[in-house]
Design a protein around this motif. Structure first.
Motif, mmCIF file in Angstrom:
data_model
loop_
_atom_site.group_PDB
_atom_site.id
_atom_site.type_symbol
_atom_site.label_atom_id
_atom_site.label_comp_id
_atom_site.label_asym_id
_atom_site.label_seq_id
_atom_site.Cartn_x
_atom_site.Cartn_y
_atom_site.Cartn_z
ATOM 1 N N LYS A 422 -1.901 13.419 59.148
ATOM 2 C CA LYS A 422 -1.111 14.496 58.557
ATOM 3 C C LYS A 422 -0.094 13.889 57.607
ATOM 4 O O LYS A 422 0.809 13.157 58.026
ATOM 5 N N ALA A 423 -0.264 14.165 56.323
ATOM 6 C CA ALA A 423 0.632 13.614 55.310
ATOM 7 C C ALA A 423 1.975 14.329 55.342
ATOM 8 O O ALA A 423 2.117 15.419 55.910
ATOM 9 N N ARG A 424 2.952 13.741 54.685
ATOM 10 C CA ARG A 424 4.321 14.263 54.722
ATOM 11 C C ARG A 424 4.452 15.647 54.095
ATOM 12 O O ARG A 424 5.389 16.382 54.407
ATOM 13 N N PHE A 482 -7.111 8.149 51.038
ATOM 14 C CA PHE A 482 -5.949 8.766 50.394
ATOM 15 C C PHE A 482 -6.395 9.735 49.305
ATOM 16 O O PHE A 482 -7.521 9.668 48.801
ATOM 17 N N ARG A 483 -5.506 10.637 48.927
ATOM 18 C CA ARG A 483 -5.830 11.537 47.822
ATOM 19 C C ARG A 483 -6.060 10.727 46.550
ATOM 20 O O ARG A 483 -5.322 9.790 46.259
ATOM 21 N N GLY A 484 -7.100 11.119 45.823
ATOM 22 C CA GLY A 484 -7.581 10.298 44.717
ATOM 23 C C GLY A 484 -8.894 9.627 45.062
ATOM 24 O O GLY A 484 -9.573 9.103 44.179
ATOM 25 N N SER A 485 -9.269 9.661 46.347
ATOM 26 C CA SER A 485 -10.549 9.094 46.781
ATOM 27 C C SER A 485 -11.693 9.998 46.322
ATOM 28 O O SER A 485 -11.510 11.177 46.012
ATOM 29 N N GLN A 495 -5.897 14.885 42.634
ATOM 30 C CA GLN A 495 -4.549 14.734 43.184
ATOM 31 C C GLN A 495 -4.024 13.306 43.058
ATOM 32 O O GLN A 495 -2.825 13.069 43.220
ATOM 33 N N GLY A 496 -4.931 12.380 42.749
ATOM 34 C CA GLY A 496 -4.491 11.011 42.528
ATOM 35 C C GLY A 496 -4.213 10.683 41.072
ATOM 36 O O GLY A 496 -3.645 9.625 40.767
ATOM 37 N N ARG A 497 -4.584 11.569 40.155
ATOM 38 C CA ARG A 497 -4.383 11.302 38.731
ATOM 39 C C ARG A 497 -2.895 11.144 38.424
ATOM 40 O O ARG A 497 -2.080 11.991 38.767
ATOM 41 N N ARG A 498 -2.566 10.038 37.761
ATOM 42 C CA ARG A 498 -1.194 9.720 37.370
ATOM 43 C C ARG A 498 -0.265 9.616 38.580
ATOM 44 O O ARG A 498 0.957 9.735 38.454
ATOM 45 N N HIS A 499 -0.862 9.366 39.754
ATOM 46 C CA HIS A 499 -0.064 9.211 40.972
ATOM 47 C C HIS A 499 -0.404 7.906 41.699
ATOM 48 O O HIS A 499 -0.308 7.833 42.919
ATOM 49 N N LYS A 503 2.035 9.378 45.203
ATOM 50 C CA LYS A 503 1.315 10.186 46.193
ATOM 51 C C LYS A 503 0.200 9.411 46.890
ATOM 52 O O LYS A 503 0.011 9.532 48.111
ATOM 53 N N MET A 504 -0.548 8.601 46.130
ATOM 54 C CA MET A 504 -1.639 7.833 46.740
ATOM 55 C C MET A 504 -1.087 6.823 47.740
ATOM 56 O O MET A 504 -1.697 6.550 48.781
#
Length: 675
Positions: A422-424, A482-485, A495-499, A503-504
């Motif tokens: 569960k992410a923040r 992680f998001r971006g996978s 959700q990983g773009r430019r993060h 975030k990643m």
């Protein structure tokens, strides 16, 4: 030596027998018996069984095997009658050779792929670029009779080809309508391009069919007719798909885009042909879909057709098509490999096979006979590095026919389990936790965080020598998606773009925090290690959370995103689809200067507290080797402890076993000094 072994005499798809782990555990002796974890040499050893293939009529099973001792090996093939796998099979000895694969050309001829790193005089095969010698193996295909006799080398009669071409091993089509021939591609030096040849599997003689262009990588065919041609740029980062429908004479461009980490067009991945002329299967998000579905595509009309398969929340990854170009199943990954079967009845059989392996393994379809009665499966998972099985559908019977690594029994290997993080921000991501074999339940262990590369790929339940080597040291390993996978659809990847730098990284940190809170990880003994994007994530993790980690390992990782983008633009060109992808992924060096600087570990080396190990191949064309040198200089200037290891002559991937041993051993020793 027992060459084939029947392990299940009568199984039911509805109620399979107990899984083989029970028998293995019983063989280990009493509960107090000491079970030693595997050594790195055992984990990286060549497998005893390399490949298996079923003849088209389902009557014979060929298994490619080898036995090694010291620096020699004895390769051989066992040829068994499927109706009686308990009988002693015929054995074809191949000698001290590197053998790679076997495949039946028809019911009478078996093909064997061979690799030669040295010539007959013991000199290394390869070529010079200036004064630098680049080893390059010679690859050939041997055709033998069903009795193991009458061996011939394909193209062997054409000395002009075999004397000039390192690789004459690429088969394009097994030509089921012409059982005495196959279609192969070889390099044509006169045209500086690949050429298609029809080859006689009884004599090895060849006949030219077609020549590509210098950019051509391979063809896809229907009934021996080339209908798709795959080209790429010189760096292999941009791919082009050309089509030519039956009756047409000219090739026409269908798609051009970046090639992803698996050398596929991300939104137009050709996964198989169909029995309809000029129609193939493609994994795509066409129509604005979030996840990849499998649809038909007609070359003549240049239009998508019906949706063949879709899976909510997961990208479709592939298809298994039989020798008659009939679709058997489509494939996708959740925590493990899974299939959607065209025949719903076989789905029940497949479920029974998975239950037999306790739903812990990836059960991969390797081959099937023309009647779809006998299937060959390759089974692998965290505690099974590989085994081959044949399944008799009519009798619902599963027989184990080969084990790849007999010494790596389940009780010696570390178990891996799927977990939800569960992410923040309340989102949920998948992760995989490997705990040392025999670790006391609920007790904390040292932890190695291992984010994957890409970043647009994913981890799953699987056997990984690096992960097992870490676990053998007594450390747990966590692998967060992680998001971006990749694999979860476009929205998840976006959700990983430019993060890259926030975030990643937060998802990785939240996985660590959850394990610490659950009492499974010792917060005083944690390290982070990764390769490619994972190497970047390891460095960035050390920047963001200097108190988390006692050691940091970056293998071929980025460290300066502005320089990474400059390298991509220089190598690809400013108008390249590949460069456009990296701009969208990392950020724009003009518009996002502050973002890219904040997300570049080299710019923030002073914030790192843990010692850092940097490993990089000198011939890496994906991540510039200069990246690790930039990071080394930044750490040195900041007065931080680090070690820099160059892998001479190695690229970004496809490393030799010796190189992998160096990488894993150096990384584990470095981490051990801090943990």
């Amino acid at each position: 030596m027992e060459l084939t072994r029947r392990v299940l005499l009568a199984a039911s798809a509805a109620a399979p027998l107990a899984a083989p782990w029970r028998a293995r555990a019983a063989a280990a002796g009493s509960p107090k018996a000491t079970v030693l974890p595997p050594s790195l040499d055992e984990l990286l050893a060549a497998p005893d069984a390399l490949d298996a293939d079923l003849s088209p009529n389902g009557q014979r099973l060929a298994i490619l095997r080898q036995q090694g001792k010291d620096k020699t090996r004895a390769a051989f093939i066992t040829l068994a009658k499927v109706d009686d796998l308990t009988a002693t099979p015929a054995v074809v000895a191949l000698g001290d050779k590197q053998v790679d694969a076997v495949k039946w050309a028809n019911d009478e001829r078996l093909l064997v792929w061979l690799t030669f790193w040295k010539d007959a005089k013991g000199h290394a095969n390869g070529y010079f670029v200036g004064d630098y010698f680049i080893p390059s193996p010679v690859k050939r295909v041997l055709s033998i009779g069903v009795d193991g006799k009458d061996p011939i080398v394909l193209f062997g009669q054409n000395k002009a080809v075999t004397n000039a071409d390192f690789d004459t091993s690429q088969v394009v089509d097994f030509l089921t309508d012409e059982p005495g021939h196959i279609l192969m591609q070889i390099w044509d030096g006169r045209h500086n391009a690949y050429a298609l040849h029809k080859v006689d599997v009884y004599t090895g003689a060849s006949t030219p069919v077609e020549v590509g262009v210098p950019a051509t990588d391979f063809w896809l065919t229907q009934r021996g007719v080339p209908v798709l041609r795959m080209d790429s740029n010189s760096r292999g980062t941009v791919g082009s798909v050309y089509g030519r429908a039956p009756g047409e004479t000219d090739w026409k461009l269908i798609r051009q885009s970046r090639l992803d980490e698996m050398k596929k067009l991300p939104d137009f991945d050709i996964v198989g042909m169909t029995a309809r002329a000029g129609v193939f299967l493609v994994a795509t998000r066409a129509g604005g879909l979030d996840t990849r579905t499998i649809r038909t595509f007609d070359i003549a009309t240049m239009q998508f057709g019906e949706t063949v398969a879709a899976q909510a929340g997961h990208d479709m990854d592939g298809a298994f098509v039989d020798q008659d170009e009939k679709l058997v199943a489509t494939a996708f990954y959740a925590d493990r490999l899974d299939y959607s079967f065209v025949d719903p009845a076989f789905a029940r059989h497949f479920k029974g096979v998975n239950t037999y392996f306790r739903n812990e393994c990836n059960v991969e379809i390797v081959d099937v006979d023309l009647d779809h009665n006998r299937f060959v499966f390759k089974v692998s998972g965290p505690r099974d590095p590989g085994s081959y099985h044949i399944y008799h559908r009519d009798a619902a019977r599963l027989e184990q026919v080969a084990t790849c690594y007999p010494a790596l029994t389940a009780e010696r290997l570390a178990p891996m389990t799927a977990m939800q993080v569960k992410a923040r921000d309340g989102a949920q991501i998948d992760a995989y936790l490997t705990r040392p074999a025999g670790a006391e339940p609920g007790r904390p262990t040292p932890l190695v965080v291992y984010p994957h590369g890409g970043p647009e790929i994913r981890d799953r339940l699987s056997f990984d020598p690096l992960i097992q080597a870490m676990a053998a040291r007594g450390w747990s390993v966590v692998q967060p998606n992680f998001r971006g996978s990749g694999g979860y659809g476009k929205a998840f990847a976006d959700q990983g773009r430019r993060h890259w730098g926030d975030k990643m990284q937060e998802d990785v940190e939240d996985a660590v925090t959850q394990l610490v809170a659950a009492g499974l990880a010792d917060p005083a003994h944690m390290a982070i290690c990764g390769a490619s994007y994972g190497g970047y994530a390891a460095l960035m993790g050390a920047v963001r959370q200097p108190n988390f980690y006692k050691a940091v390992v970056s293998i071929a990782g980025d460290c300066d995103l502005v320089e990474s983008l400059a390298f991509a633009k220089r190598e690809e060109g400013g108008d390249s689809p590949s460069y456009a992808y990296w701009l969208a992924s990392m950020g724009d060096p003009k518009a996002d200067q502050a973002l890219l600087a904040a997300a570049s570990p080299a710019k923030r080396a002073a914030e790192i507290r843990a010692p850092v190990l940097l490993i990089h191949g000198t011939r890496d064309t994906i991540v510039d080797p200069q990246q690790s040198k930039i990071m080394a200089k930044a750490l040195k200037d900041a007065g931080k402890p680090f070690q820099y290891v160059e892998l001479k002559g190695e690229g970004h991937r496809n490393w030799t076993t010796a190189t992998w041993k160096t990488v894993i051993e150096t990384s584990a020793d470095f981490i051990a000094r801090s943990l």
